[in-house]
Design a protein around this motif. Structure first.
Motif, PDB file in Angstrom:
ATOM      1  N   GLY A  37      54.270  -3.111  11.980  1.00 40.66           N
ATOM      2  CA  GLY A  37      54.798  -4.046  12.974  1.00 40.66           C
ATOM      3  C   GLY A  37      54.799  -3.501  14.390  1.00 40.66           C
ATOM      4  N   ALA A  38      54.486  -2.228  14.547  1.00 43.24           N
ATOM      5  CA  ALA A  38      54.439  -1.623  15.883  1.00 43.24           C
ATOM      6  C   ALA A  38      53.041  -1.815  16.464  1.00 43.24           C
ATOM      7  CB  ALA A  38      54.771  -0.138  15.796  1.00 43.24           C
ATOM      8  N   SER A  39      52.957  -2.340  17.667  1.00 46.33           N
ATOM      9  CA  SER A  39      51.632  -2.570  18.261  1.00 46.33           C
ATOM     10  C   SER A  39      50.996  -1.267  18.729  1.00 46.33           C
ATOM     11  CB  SER A  39      51.729  -3.551  19.426  1.00 46.33           C
ATOM     12  OG  SER A  39      52.584  -3.050  20.426  1.00 46.33           O
ATOM     13  N   LYS A  40      51.804  -0.328  19.161  1.00 44.13           N
ATOM     14  CA  LYS A  40      51.312   0.961  19.665  1.00 44.13           C
ATOM     15  C   LYS A  40      51.924   2.105  18.862  1.00 44.13           C
ATOM     16  CE  LYS A  40      49.194  -0.597  23.369  1.00 44.13           C
ATOM     17  NZ  LYS A  40      47.782  -0.719  23.353  1.00 44.13           N
ATOM     18  N   SER A  41      51.227   3.214  18.845  1.00 45.94           N
ATOM     19  CA  SER A  41      51.749   4.427  18.214  1.00 45.94           C
ATOM     20  C   SER A  41      52.701   5.106  19.198  1.00 45.94           C
ATOM     21  CB  SER A  41      50.601   5.347  17.825  1.00 45.94           C
ATOM     22  OG  SER A  41      49.811   4.706  16.839  1.00 45.94           O
ATOM     23  N   VAL A  42      53.712   5.780  18.654  1.00 43.07           N
ATOM     24  CA  VAL A  42      54.820   6.287  19.463  1.00 43.07           C
ATOM     25  C   VAL A  42      55.154   7.715  19.083  1.00 43.07           C
ATOM     26  CG1 VAL A  42      57.310   5.979  19.904  1.00 43.07           C
ATOM     27  CG2 VAL A  42      55.827   3.978  19.697  1.00 43.07           C
ATOM     28  N   ILE A  43      55.604   8.471  20.085  1.00 45.75           N
ATOM     29  CA  ILE A  43      56.174   9.797  19.868  1.00 45.75           C
ATOM     30  C   ILE A  43      57.577   9.780  20.437  1.00 45.75           C
ATOM     31  CG2 ILE A  43      56.031  12.255  20.458  1.00 45.75           C
ATOM     32  CD1 ILE A  43      53.002  11.896  20.664  1.00 45.75           C
ATOM     33  N   ASP A  44      58.508  10.399  19.735  1.00 47.37           N
ATOM     34  CA  ASP A  44      59.884  10.480  20.195  1.00 47.37           C
ATOM     35  C   ASP A  44      59.974  11.308  21.473  1.00 47.37           C
ATOM     36  OD1 ASP A  44      62.793  10.312  20.043  1.00 47.37           O
ATOM     37  OD2 ASP A  44      62.706  12.412  19.441  1.00 47.37           O
ATOM     38  N   LEU A  45      60.769  10.841  22.419  1.00 46.80           N
ATOM     39  CA  LEU A  45      60.953  11.510  23.709  1.00 46.80           C
ATOM     40  C   LEU A  45      61.433  12.948  23.544  1.00 46.80           C
ATOM     41  CD1 LEU A  45      61.166  11.492  26.817  1.00 46.80           C
ATOM     42  CD2 LEU A  45      63.455  10.509  26.544  1.00 46.80           C
ATOM     43  N   THR A  46      62.397  13.181  22.675  1.00 47.22           N
ATOM     44  CA  THR A  46      62.927  14.531  22.463  1.00 47.22           C
ATOM     45  C   THR A  46      61.845  15.465  21.959  1.00 47.22           C
ATOM     46  OG1 THR A  46      65.111  13.620  21.998  1.00 47.22           O
ATOM     47  CG2 THR A  46      64.709  15.881  21.269  1.00 47.22           C
ATOM     48  N   TYR A  47      61.049  15.016  21.002  1.00 47.05           N
ATOM     49  CA  TYR A  47      59.955  15.815  20.457  1.00 47.05           C
ATOM     50  C   TYR A  47      58.901  16.085  21.531  1.00 47.05           C
ATOM     51  CZ  TYR A  47      56.147  17.387  17.488  1.00 47.05           C
ATOM     52  OH  TYR A  47      55.135  18.131  16.939  1.00 47.05           O
ATOM     53  N   ALA A  48      58.522  15.050  22.259  1.00 48.20           N
ATOM     54  CA  ALA A  48      57.489  15.196  23.296  1.00 48.20           C
ATOM     55  C   ALA A  48      57.924  16.192  24.368  1.00 48.20           C
ATOM     56  CB  ALA A  48      57.181  13.840  23.923  1.00 48.20           C
ATOM     57  N   THR A  49      59.177  16.108  24.783  1.00 47.97           N
ATOM     58  CA  THR A  49      59.696  17.015  25.811  1.00 47.97           C
ATOM     59  C   THR A  49      59.650  18.459  25.341  1.00 47.97           C
ATOM     60  OG1 THR A  49      61.155  15.262  26.601  1.00 47.97           O
ATOM     61  CG2 THR A  49      61.711  17.507  27.257  1.00 47.97           C
ATOM     62  N   LYS A  50      59.937  18.667  24.072  1.00 43.54           N
ATOM     63  CA  LYS A  50      60.011  20.025  23.531  1.00 43.54           C
ATOM     64  C   LYS A  50      58.639  20.624  23.203  1.00 43.54           C
ATOM     65  CE  LYS A  50      62.548  22.639  20.033  1.00 43.54           C
ATOM     66  NZ  LYS A  50      63.543  22.574  18.969  1.00 43.54           N
ATOM     67  N   GLY A 119      51.161   3.211  14.743  1.00 45.51           N
ATOM     68  CA  GLY A 119      51.262   1.769  14.912  1.00 45.51           C
ATOM     69  C   GLY A 119      49.943   1.055  14.722  1.00 45.51           C
ATOM     70  N   GLY A 120      49.951  -0.216  15.076  1.00 42.70           N
ATOM     71  CA  GLY A 120      48.801  -1.081  14.888  1.00 42.70           C
ATOM     72  C   GLY A 120      47.541  -0.645  15.610  1.00 42.70           C
ATOM     73  N   ASP A 121      47.671   0.070  16.729  1.00 37.48           N
ATOM     74  CA  ASP A 121      46.482   0.519  17.451  1.00 37.48           C
ATOM     75  C   ASP A 121      45.621   1.439  16.584  1.00 37.48           C
ATOM     76  OD1 ASP A 121      48.518   2.454  17.595  1.00 37.48           O
ATOM     77  OD2 ASP A 121      48.102   2.992  19.673  1.00 37.48           O
ATOM     78  N   ILE A 122      46.240   2.401  15.938  1.00 34.77           N
ATOM     79  CA  ILE A 122      45.504   3.318  15.050  1.00 34.77           C
ATOM     80  C   ILE A 122      45.138   2.624  13.748  1.00 34.77           C
ATOM     81  CG2 ILE A 122      45.709   5.422  13.638  1.00 34.77           C
ATOM     82  CD1 ILE A 122      47.312   6.662  15.942  1.00 34.77           C
ATOM     83  N   LEU A 123      46.073   1.868  13.187  1.00 33.35           N
ATOM     84  CA  LEU A 123      45.819   1.201  11.908  1.00 33.35           C
ATOM     85  C   LEU A 123      44.633   0.238  12.003  1.00 33.35           C
ATOM     86  CD1 LEU A 123      49.523   0.514  10.875  1.00 33.35           C
ATOM     87  CD2 LEU A 123      48.018   2.341  10.032  1.00 33.35           C
ATOM     88  N   LYS A 124      44.534  -0.511  13.109  1.00 31.83           N
ATOM     89  CA  LYS A 124      43.413  -1.443  13.280  1.00 31.83           C
ATOM     90  C   LYS A 124      42.116  -0.693  13.540  1.00 31.83           C
ATOM     91  CE  LYS A 124      41.911  -5.509  15.900  1.00 31.83           C
ATOM     92  NZ  LYS A 124      40.522  -5.164  15.908  1.00 31.83           N
ATOM     93  N   LYS A 125      42.161   0.291  14.457  1.00 30.82           N
ATOM     94  CA  LYS A 125      40.946   1.029  14.823  1.00 30.82           C
ATOM     95  C   LYS A 125      40.289   1.671  13.597  1.00 30.82           C
ATOM     96  CE  LYS A 125      39.184   4.644  17.849  1.00 30.82           C
ATOM     97  NZ  LYS A 125      39.473   5.533  18.968  1.00 30.82           N
ATOM     98  N   TYR A 126      41.108   2.197  12.695  1.00 34.70           N
ATOM     99  CA  TYR A 126      40.573   2.905  11.532  1.00 34.70           C
ATOM    100  C   TYR A 126      40.648   2.081  10.244  1.00 34.70           C
ATOM    101  CZ  TYR A 126      40.291   6.742  14.753  1.00 34.70           C
ATOM    102  OH  TYR A 126      39.968   7.524  15.835  1.00 34.70           O
TER     103      TYR A 126
END
Length: 141
Positions: A37-50, A119-126
């Motif tokens: 149901g997510a249109s885009k793939s996401v990374i958590d802000l806390t993880y990305a910052t670290k 999310g859907g961007d990767i799921l659709k592409k592949y």
């Protein structure tokens, strides 16, 4: 070439399910939540910052909607070395969002925090196919 990746089906109280797959950002192991149901793939802000380099950040002025909120300015990061299971994914952009609200709910259910969402961007592409019976995610790489 089709790559079959084992999925982990986790029960989410009450009577729900989430699907996870093991993967990597570079050499860092992560557990990806598969979210159809997510249109885009996401990374958590806390993880990305670290763990992720600031030099790959991309700021945009467009609004992002997700997790029940509208975010006026979005931040994305472009990553080159992504693996989902044994599938090597090419360069992809991930939105960076604060997943603390979701992770608080996960913690109360005694589940590991979510650091990345496919999310859907990767799921659709592949051309992703999820098979609950065989507990696998198939990607066409």
């Amino acid at each position: 070439m089709k790559v079959s990746i084992p999925i982990i089906v986790t029960t989410i109280p009450p009577k729900g399910y989430h699907i996870f797959v093991a993967g990597k950002f570079g050499r860092k192991r992560v557990l990806f939540l598969i979210d159809t149901g997510a249109s885009k793939s996401v990374i958590d802000l806390t993880y990305a910052t670290k763990y992720l380099p600031d030099k790959n950040l991309i700021q945009t002025n467009h609004q992002t909607t997700g997790l029940g909120a509208n975010i006026p300015n979005s931040t994305f990061i472009k990553l080159n070395q992504i693996k989902i299971g044994k599938a090597k994914i090419g360069s992809m952009k991930f939105a960076i969002l604060d997943l603390s609200m979701v992770n608080d709910a996960y913690a109360s259910a005694q589940l590991e925090p979510i650091v990345a969402i496919v999310g859907g961007d990767i799921l659709k592409k592949y051309k992703a196919m999820i098979d609950y019976e065989s507990k696998s995610l198939t990607l066409s790489i």
